[in-house]
Motif scaffolding. Structure first.
Motif, PDB file in Angstrom:
ATOM      1  N   HIS A  51      46.202   7.836  87.207  1.00 44.68           N
ATOM      2  CA  HIS A  51      45.796   8.338  88.516  1.00 44.68           C
ATOM      3  C   HIS A  51      46.360   9.737  88.710  1.00 44.68           C
ATOM      4  O   HIS A  51      47.402  10.090  88.132  1.00 44.68           O
ATOM      5  N   PRO A  52      45.721  10.557  89.493  1.00 48.12           N
ATOM      6  CA  PRO A  52      46.272  11.890  89.784  1.00 48.12           C
ATOM      7  C   PRO A  52      47.510  11.778  90.662  1.00 48.12           C
ATOM      8  O   PRO A  52      47.707  10.766  91.352  1.00 48.12           O
ATOM      9  N   HIS A 107      53.836   9.251  94.300  1.00 50.31           N
ATOM     10  CA  HIS A 107      52.833   9.976  93.537  1.00 50.31           C
ATOM     11  C   HIS A 107      53.004   9.869  92.026  1.00 50.31           C
ATOM     12  O   HIS A 107      52.031  10.044  91.287  1.00 50.31           O
ATOM     13  N   ARG A 108      54.191   9.580  91.518  1.00 47.56           N
ATOM     14  CA  ARG A 108      54.403   9.479  90.073  1.00 47.56           C
ATOM     15  C   ARG A 108      55.301   8.285  89.746  1.00 47.56           C
ATOM     16  O   ARG A 108      56.414   8.457  89.255  1.00 47.56           O
TER      17      ARG A 108
END
Length: 447
Positions: free
Chosen positions: A40-41, A104-105
């Motif tokens: 995923h981005p 996000h990561r």
């Protein structure tokens, strides 16, 4: 006698073991790629929400988790396990600070927390275990892993999720087997609860993916239905306009053929010109009939019937009244010459407007007005509130909107204007203004 050469033996079949090895290599390459390349981005959840507070929720959550576990981990390692201040601080940063990346990561955060957790377990072996101490995963480290595994399951593919859990569980098992007398259950707890939270996260993720795909399919279906409706209406209009044009072309053909007999003394050049006009008109009629045969797929008798116009509006209103809808008709006693395309479009607009009233506002009092100012034909259909409870007027939300699409297309092709919308008292209005002189229609929109 001739000797025949025996056929060559068939090649030996590929050993089953080689096929299994190849499949295992492919799977390992896929797992390695999944562990090193996020699927995923780096966009946090809820990033596309229209509300700002919802977009900020993931950041608030990860900040709270980091602010909670960072000091707790450092304090417990220093006070409970006797680790020095500097080593305890570094281990706490490696195990808790990456929680800031959960939004996000998460996969990259796992690559930091996982080796930091294993290193912390090895560092604890150099210190005596406290009475209530847990090894190899102290409570803060255990909870950090659980939150991390949940975030990975929510964002990554099923293969990557299983690989992350398998590596974490394997490290727990290796540490437990290496020093079984020091291990007291946290290794098994991480494997069991980690599997549980990852299953929950995977279920939530796949449900979200299914909902997004369903929403995308619904959007595509709505767009396709609108496109198909527009094309069907254009085809229907093309058939009707063909009939109008075919009438004029037939008149031109007859006039061109009969002109030499009706007008005496025509020069030969004029006679040949009339013959050329008649031939061109007949050729055009042939081409248009061929096109009509393609458009009229069923070839029904109803398609060959004369097209209705304003002279049949009175019959349409009477039929609507018999259906139970109170309709009043106000129509100019004498109308100027109305082009056939406008005549047909006006009838169809009244027909569709009355059909919409029957569907969406049964029993509502309706008024149909057809007037002219000499240059334009005005068609107005206004209805009030329905007199039957439970049937509110919802022409846009409860219906498909196909009728309004057809009205707009007809009005655009004749060069007129259309105004539709609800009234302050709860009714609905359809107002069309059609030119009585030929006007270049607006360019059709791309479908």
């Amino acid at each position: 006698m001739t000797s025949s050469t025996p056929p060559p033996p068939p090649p030996p079949p590929l050993p089953v073991a080689d096929g299994l090895v190849s499949a295992a290599r492919r799977n390992l390459r896929g797992v390695a790629h999944g562990l090193t390349h996020p699927s995923h981005p780096p966009v946090p959840p809820l990033a596309g929400s229209p509300r700002r507070w919802r977009r900020l929720v993931p950041y608030v959550v990860v900040f709270v988790l980091t602010a909670l576990f960072l000091p707790v981990t450092m304090t417990m390692l220093a006070n409970e396990y006797g680790v020095g201040a500097w080593p305890a601080g570094l281990l706490a940063v490696g195990q808790a600070a990456p929680l800031l990346m959960l939004a996000h990561r998460p996969l990259q955060a796992w690559w930091i927390v996982f080796p930091a957790g294993v290193l912390g377990a090895l560092v604890l072996l150099a210190h005596p275990q406290p009475t209530q101490g847990i090894w190899p995963w102290p409570p803060p480290t255990l909870f950090c892993f659980l939150f991390l595994l949940l975030a990975v399951a929510l964002r990554e593919t099923r293969r990557t999720t299983v690989a992350v859990w398998a590596l974490t569980a394997t490290a727990s098992l290796v540490l437990h087997l290496s020093v079984p007398e020091r291990s007291n259950g946290s290794a098994g707890l991480l494997a069991i609860f980690g599997a549980l939270v990852m299953v929950i996260g995977a279920v939530v993720r796949e449900r979200g993916v299914a909902q997004r795909r369903l929403a995308e399919q619904e959007t595509i279906s709505v767009a396709e239905r609108a496109r198909r409706t527009l094309l069907e209406e254009r085809t229907r209009i093309a058939r009707e306009l063909h009939d109008v044009v075919a009438h004029h072309m037939s008149v031109i053909t007859v006039q061109a053929d009969s002109a030499p007999y009706r007008i005496s003394g025509l020069p030969q050049e004029v006679r040949e010109e009339f013959e050329s006009i008649a031939a061109s008109a007949r050729e055009s009629l042939t081409e248009m009939r061929r096109l009509l045969a393609v458009l009229r797929s069923d070839g029904s008798a109803g398609e060959r019937a004369p097209q209705p116009g304003l002279d049949r509006v009175q019959q349409l209103v009477e039929a609507t009244v018999r259906a139970g809808l109170p309709v009043e008709l106000s129509m100019a006693a004498r109308l100027p010459d109305v082009p056939q395309a406008v005549d047909l479009s006006a009838y169809r607009i009244v027909q569709e407007a009355l059909a919409n009233v029957i569907r969406h506002a049964p029993g509502a009092r309706t008024r149909v007005s057809i007037l002219t100012d000499g240059t334009h034909l005005m068609v107005l259909v206004v209805n009030g509130l329905t007199e039957k409870p439970g049937s509110p007027l919802e022409p846009e939300s409860s219906g498909t909107g196909h009728g309004l699409v057809g009205m707009r297309e007809r009005v655009r092709l004749t060069g007129g204007t259309l105004d539709t919308g609800p009234l302050p008292d709860g009714g609905f209005r359809v107002a069309a203004r059609l030119p009585l002189t030929p006007v270049a229609p607006a360019a059709p929109e791309d479908s």
